[in-house]
Structure formats: C-alpha cells, structure tokens
Design a protein around this motif. Structure first.
Motif, PDB file in Angstrom:
ATOM      1  N   ALA A 165       4.798  12.481  20.037  1.00 21.87           N
ATOM      2  CA  ALA A 165       4.274  12.777  18.705  1.00 21.87           C
ATOM      3  C   ALA A 165       5.144  12.108  17.649  1.00 21.87           C
ATOM      4  O   ALA A 165       6.358  11.942  17.841  1.00 21.87           O
ATOM      5  N   GLY A 166       4.502  11.745  16.539  1.00 17.41           N
ATOM      6  CA  GLY A 166       5.264  11.099  15.471  1.00 17.41           C
ATOM      7  C   GLY A 166       4.421  10.855  14.244  1.00 17.41           C
ATOM      8  O   GLY A 166       3.377  11.503  14.046  1.00 17.41           O
ATOM      9  N   GLU A 167       4.874   9.935  13.406  1.00 13.46           N
ATOM     10  CA  GLU A 167       4.163   9.561  12.175  1.00 13.46           C
ATOM     11  C   GLU A 167       4.087   8.047  12.066  1.00 13.46           C
ATOM     12  O   GLU A 167       5.033   7.338  12.450  1.00 13.46           O
ATOM     13  N   GLY A 168       2.948   7.558  11.529  1.00 12.71           N
ATOM     14  CA  GLY A 168       2.761   6.133  11.287  1.00 12.71           C
ATOM     15  C   GLY A 168       2.713   5.842   9.802  1.00 12.71           C
ATOM     16  O   GLY A 168       2.447   6.739   8.982  1.00 12.71           O
ATOM     17  N   ILE A 169       2.943   4.614   9.429  1.00 14.18           N
ATOM     18  CA  ILE A 169       3.018   4.218   8.023  1.00 14.18           C
ATOM     19  C   ILE A 169       1.690   4.486   7.324  1.00 14.18           C
ATOM     20  O   ILE A 169       0.611   4.350   7.903  1.00 14.18           O
ATOM     21  N   ALA A 170       1.778   4.891   6.056  1.00 16.69           N
ATOM     22  CA  ALA A 170       0.592   5.192   5.253  1.00 16.69           C
ATOM     23  C   ALA A 170       0.944   4.960   3.791  1.00 16.69           C
ATOM     24  O   ALA A 170       2.057   4.559   3.459  1.00 16.69           O
ATOM     25  N   SER A 171      -0.032   5.206   2.919  1.00 20.96           N
ATOM     26  CA  SER A 171       0.200   4.991   1.495  1.00 20.96           C
ATOM     27  C   SER A 171       1.255   5.952   0.983  1.00 20.96           C
ATOM     28  O   SER A 171       1.413   7.066   1.480  1.00 20.96           O
ATOM     29  N   GLY A 172       2.007   5.489  -0.012  1.00 13.66           N
ATOM     30  CA  GLY A 172       3.046   6.322  -0.589  1.00 13.66           C
ATOM     31  C   GLY A 172       3.176   6.045  -2.063  1.00 13.66           C
ATOM     32  O   GLY A 172       2.176   5.904  -2.773  1.00 13.66           O
ATOM     33  N   TYR A 173       4.417   5.925  -2.521  1.00 15.99           N
ATOM     34  CA  TYR A 173       4.653   5.656  -3.929  1.00 15.99           C
ATOM     35  C   TYR A 173       4.694   4.145  -4.142  1.00 15.99           C
ATOM     36  O   TYR A 173       5.747   3.525  -4.226  1.00 15.99           O
ATOM     37  N   ALA A 176      -8.310  -1.777   9.703  1.00 19.97           N
ATOM     38  CA  ALA A 176      -7.780  -0.948  10.783  1.00 19.97           C
ATOM     39  C   ALA A 176      -6.978   0.225  10.253  1.00 19.97           C
ATOM     40  O   ALA A 176      -6.912   1.276  10.875  1.00 19.97           O
ATOM     41  N   THR A 177      -6.356   0.049   9.091  1.00 14.13           N
ATOM     42  CA  THR A 177      -5.513   1.103   8.531  1.00 14.13           C
ATOM     43  C   THR A 177      -6.134   1.729   7.295  1.00 14.13           C
ATOM     44  O   THR A 177      -5.443   2.349   6.490  1.00 14.13           O
ATOM     45  N   LYS A 178      -7.422   1.558   7.133  1.00 10.55           N
ATOM     46  CA  LYS A 178      -8.085   2.063   5.934  1.00 10.55           C
ATOM     47  C   LYS A 178      -7.968   3.575   5.824  1.00 10.55           C
ATOM     48  O   LYS A 178      -7.838   4.139   4.744  1.00 10.55           O
ATOM     49  N   GLY A 179      -7.986   4.239   6.975  1.00 14.72           N
ATOM     50  CA  GLY A 179      -7.855   5.689   6.953  1.00 14.72           C
ATOM     51  C   GLY A 179      -6.524   6.145   6.411  1.00 14.72           C
ATOM     52  O   GLY A 179      -6.377   7.241   5.904  1.00 14.72           O
ATOM     53  N   GLN A 180      -5.517   5.290   6.522  1.00 10.83           N
ATOM     54  CA  GLN A 180      -4.190   5.619   6.006  1.00 10.83           C
ATOM     55  C   GLN A 180      -3.982   5.116   4.582  1.00 10.83           C
ATOM     56  O   GLN A 180      -2.931   5.327   3.996  1.00 10.83           O
ATOM     57  N   GLU A 181      -4.972   4.392   4.019  1.00  9.04           N
ATOM     58  CA  GLU A 181      -4.863   3.788   2.694  1.00  9.04           C
ATOM     59  C   GLU A 181      -3.601   2.951   2.592  1.00  9.04           C
ATOM     60  O   GLU A 181      -2.834   3.024   1.636  1.00  9.04           O
TER      61      GLU A 181
END
Length: 567
Positions: free
Chosen positions: A465-473, A560-565
């Motif tokens: 389990a973990g986290e992948g890169i996504a939109s931020g500041y 491919a990463t649209k869900g993560q913005e």
C-alpha cells in the motif's frame, strides 16, 4: 632455536598464480599498502602483472579481451590500468541536475582506457535508447586520470582540459577554469561572480576547440564488440596526440583578455535618449534596483540552506583581472568535490548558479530491499513494448527506486523520477512518483487479469500500500492519492492509482547495456551540454521523432493520470 620467517620473504615465495587469486579478494588500496610495506615488496608487486590484472577484472567486469586491449594500450601494464580504474571509481554511476525538468541524467561508464559521460535523452519508448556525449576522461601514460575532453554539438568537436581534482567521495562535479603557475592553494575560480565564470568558460571554449579526423569522429566511444577495439585504440591515440599538441587546451592570458574584450564590444549598447534628464533618471533607477538586488541577495545568502553555504556563496567576488593575473595561461578543468547536500526523498537540493552535476545515490538490492536501483517504464495497460513501432509512442520514464525510513522508523520504498519522455513536462524533475510502505500489504486487487491480445494471464507475487503523485499546490509541489504497488511474477512492478486505475508499469534497467546498444545523437554546445542551467519544461536536447508522436505521448500521460489531476 627456530629461524624467524620474514613476512615479505613468505609473500615473495608465493607463486604468481596463487598471489593473483589472493589479490582478487583484496581492494586496490590494500594491495598498494602491501607494496608500500617494504622496498622488496614494492619492487616485486610493481613488476608482477597477474595480481593487478585480477584487480582490474574486479573493477572492470567486462570481457577479458576488452581488458587485455586496455592493458596493451597502457604499454602492457596492468598496474597502470588498475591505477586508472581505481582513481576514477568515484565518477562511475549516475549524475543529474534539476534543469531541464524533463530530466538531465548523465551516466559515466568505461570507454577505452577512459571514462565516458553520456546523457540519456528524454524520449518515447523505442528499440534504441538515444544518448549524447558530455565529456571523456583519458588515462595518461602512468594511468592517472588527468586528460579531459568536453564534447560539443558536432561529432568531431572536442574541447581539451584537465581533471583538476577528484575527491574519493565526490558528490558534485564542477566545470571550472584553472590558471597555470598559480601559487595560491585556494580555489580561485569559485570566487568569481557567476557572470564572469560563464564569460570565462565561453571564451575558453571558443579558443581551444579541436576537431577529430572524419573517420575517427564517427567512431564509437565505447566497445560494443571486439570489432570496435582497433578503431577505439586509434581514436584514443589521436586524442592523446591532440591533447599534447594543444598544450592541454591552455590559452594565453593576453589572448583570452583580447577575446573577452572583443566579446564585450559586440554587446548591444543601451539606446541614448535625447533628453539627458531621462537618461540620468534611468541610470538612477537602475542603480537603485541594483542596490536593492544586492541587498536581497545578501539576505538570502545569510539564510541559505546548507547547499548554498559553500565556496560559491561568497558575497565578495574576486575581480576578474586578478584571476587572469594569477597565471600566464588559463584552461578548462573538471573538479570532483564533496559538499554538504541536503536531500528530500533521495533527490539532492541543487544550486542554480553552479555549473555542476550532482551524484545520485544508487542503492544496491539486498534481502528486504530487493527493488532498489534504476527502473524504466510507461503509463497505461497493456504496458509499452520497445518493439511495437507501429503503435503510438508511449513516454519513457526512468525512476530511481530507493529505501528510506520515516519518522516512525517504518521502511518506505520511494520512486524518484529522473527522466520523462513527454514533449512537455508533466512531473517535476526529482519528484516522487510513488511512495509505498514496505511493511503494509495492499488489500486492493490488480485491475487486469490479462496483459495483451494473446490473453496472457497476469500473476501477482505480492503488493504494498502507498500513495502516488497527484495534484497539489501548483506544479512544483505535487500532492498524492492512494494506490498500490504490485510485484508481478516476471519481475516487473506496477503501481496503480486506486481511484482512477491509472497504472505505471516498470522493469529493472541495465542502463550501461542500453547505452552501448543505443543511438548517438548530436549534443548541445559544450557549456550547456555539460549542465543546462536555464529553466525549461520541454526537451532541449533533441527533437523527438515526429511532433505528432510527441504530442500524443504527452496527452497519453495526462489522460492516464487524469483521475489524479496531475499537472
């Protein structure tokens, strides 16, 4: 009374073949220390070839025929080859810089009695990896790594210099200039202002350019097979001769001053206004802005990080003419230095006004940390294949996987992006594409049961389990979204974002082998080719094959990463 056996006498009585087997388990430093124990041991080990050949095989684990060719080029001395390989070992590995954001990844690998630094070019997935040469370091007659050549835009263009110093634990590689006959032990070049450093390097490059003959300009830089060895040997001999005849690329101070003065005169002059008051006002505002800028710079310098509190952060710059007066001649130089570097998730914090490459720490896989090292892959499922030329290109990503412990002592696996093959950058260079908790198995199921049209089943060995890169500041500070890392039974890795089911599939890379089988492309001019300091979000190193494919690869990653913005 029993006779006292001399240790040196005992070692000298050992046959060469046995001594070679013993020395294969020693480090070069141990063997050198042994040779310094007595004059007899020094004379015996200096004359013996097999122990040093065994050391060379440890330091250069390539084919024996290549190693023997190196020894022949070194006058038949394995000691000379061993001295060179041991001396340049701090340079081997991966180096990087923050700019451009698509990736600036330089690999240093063996050439022919030399080290060759080449840059992996951001690109789409293809059968051959694109690369461009950056610099070469050749061994002199005694095996010392002193002879430097920078590469330029044209394949036959070389710019000679010297490897000035190399710290055994170097983590920065600095392009500088050195003055001959300088009596000062303090490094003078770092004390120049950034503008003067750049002007001086540009002037040196303009003055010391050499050109290889056409037949050698097209020669390989490292051996791909035994057939390359004769032309590599001829190329090395030509480069040694050119380095000697050019005086190591040293340029006389008067010639350099004249060149700098001519370049200064060619700069465009500010427009002269008819009204003197307006010109005076403009000058006053300019002086005020300059004072404000200097004041802010001093404030920033005082509160700089550990990386900025270095020899380059000195607020008192050395006058340009004082540097030029330090010696009769000036030349290009490379210096491997050890500085204090702060890092965040395996990525060093880099100074934007230093002409430097930074060493990337590549961890060795071991039990419990099996996935450390360099990996490459693409977004989307099924994963991209290099041989699928008929399909739209997929952007190639290089990730450096490393292990760290968090504040609670839990082990994390961090995937740091070091190269991105899109046309316009999607992720910051050095960003963590994903972070997984090694001690926490994932409860998610892998979204796909088959891999391709042949309905090959996908077998999962384990997951985390973990986290992948996504939109931020903004672009510079991305956020993260939950996901899972799946270990496929064939050795590949696949990180899947939980919400969007976007997937990044990776396989372990042998970068040195990929570069040897890859395709050379033209480099930039020598100074920006060494390190590109200008902030850029596109591929500055080469035009990718077809603008449409470039656009498609970028859009594929964004889709491919649209869900993560993802930015």
């Amino acid at each position: 009374m029993a006779a006292v056996v001399d240790g040196a006498e005992l070692i000298l009585s050992v046959p060469d073949d046995v001594l070679a087997l013993i020395s294969a388990h020693l480090r070069p430093g141990d063997l050198l220390a042994l040779s310094a124990a007595s004059r007899r041991l020094h004379a015996a080990l200096s004359a013996a070839d097999k122990p040093w050949l065994a050391q060379c095989r440890r330091l250069l684990p390539s084919s024996l025929s290549h190693l023997l060719a190196w020894r022949a080029a070194a006058g038949g001395s394995s000691l000379t080859v061993c001295r060179f390989l041991h001396s340049v070992s701090p340079l081997r590995g991966l180096w990087a810089h923050q700019n451009p954001e698509l990736g600036n990844l330089v690999a240093v690998l063996p050439g022919f009695l030399s080290l060759v630094a080449v840059r992996a070019i951001p690109q789409e997935l293809s059968p051959r990896l694109l690369w461009a040469p950056v610099f070469e370091i050749l061994a002199d007659a005694h095996g010392r790594p002193t002879l430097l050549f920078l590469h330029g835009h044209h394949p036959g263009s070389l710019f000679p210099g010297l490897l000035d110093a190399l710290n055994p634990h170097a983590n920065t590689l600095l392009l500088e200039a050195h003055a001959s006959l300088s009596s000062s032990p303090i490094q003078q070049f770092p004390r120049l202002s950034f503008g003067n450093r750049r002007r001086l390097l540009d002037a040196l490059v303009a003055s010391c350019r050499l050109t290889l003959p056409p037949d050698l300009a097209a020669a390989p830089l490292f051996a791909r097979s035994d057939e390359d060895i004769p032309v590599l040997a001829a190329r090395r001999e030509a480069m040694l001769r050119m380095h000697t005849e050019s005086g190591g690329g040293m340029v006389g101070t008067p010639e350099l001053e004249a060149l700098l003065l001519g370049a200064k005169k060619m700069l465009p002059l500010p427009a002269v206004d008819a009204t003197g008051d307006e010109v005076g006002l403009r000058r006053s505002l300019s002086a005020m802005a300059c004072r404000l800028k200097n004041g802010l710079r001093q404030m920033v310098t005082r509160s700089a990080s550990a990386n900025s509190r270095s020899e380059y952060a000195d607020s008192k710059h050395l006058p340009f003419d004082k540097f030029l007066r330090a010696g009769q001649m000036v030349g290009l130089s490379l210096r491997g230095s050890r500085v204090r570097l702060s890092t965040y998730r395996a990525w060093p914090s880099m100074n934007d006004n230093r002409l430097a490459l930074y060493k990337l720490t590549t961890q060795t896989p071991m039990p419990g940390r099996e996935y450390a090292g360099l990996w490459g892959g693409t977004f989307g499922w099924p994963p991209g294949r290099p041989e699928d030329e008929c399909k739209p290109g997929k952007a190639l990503f290089f990730l450096l996987l490393s292990y760290e412990k968090d504040s609670e002592g839990k082990l994390l696996l961090i995937a740091t992006k070091v190269l991105e093959g899109t046309h316009y950058v999607v992720h910051p260079n050095g960003s963590s594409m994903f972070v997984v908790r090694v001690g926490e198995p994932s409860t998610e199921a892998f979204p796909w049961m088959t891999e391709d049209e042949d309905s090959r089943s996908v077998d999962i060995d384990r997951s985390f389990a973990g986290e992948g890169i996504a939109s931020g500041y903004g672009f510079r500070y991305p956020g993260s979204k939950p996901g899972s890392l799946f270990v496929l039974r064939d050795g590949r890795l696949a990180f899947v974002w939980r919400d969007s089911k976007s997937v990044l599939t990776l396989q372990r890379l042998n970068l040195e082998e990929l570069l040897r089988k890859g395709e050379r492309v033209p480099a930039l001019p020598p100074i920006p080719n060494f390190v590109y300091l200008t902030k850029s979000y596109s591929n500055v190193y080469t035009v990718m094959h077809g603008s449409s494919s470039c656009s498609s690869s970028t859009s594929q990653v964004k889709d491919a990463t649209k869900g993560q913005e993802l930015r």
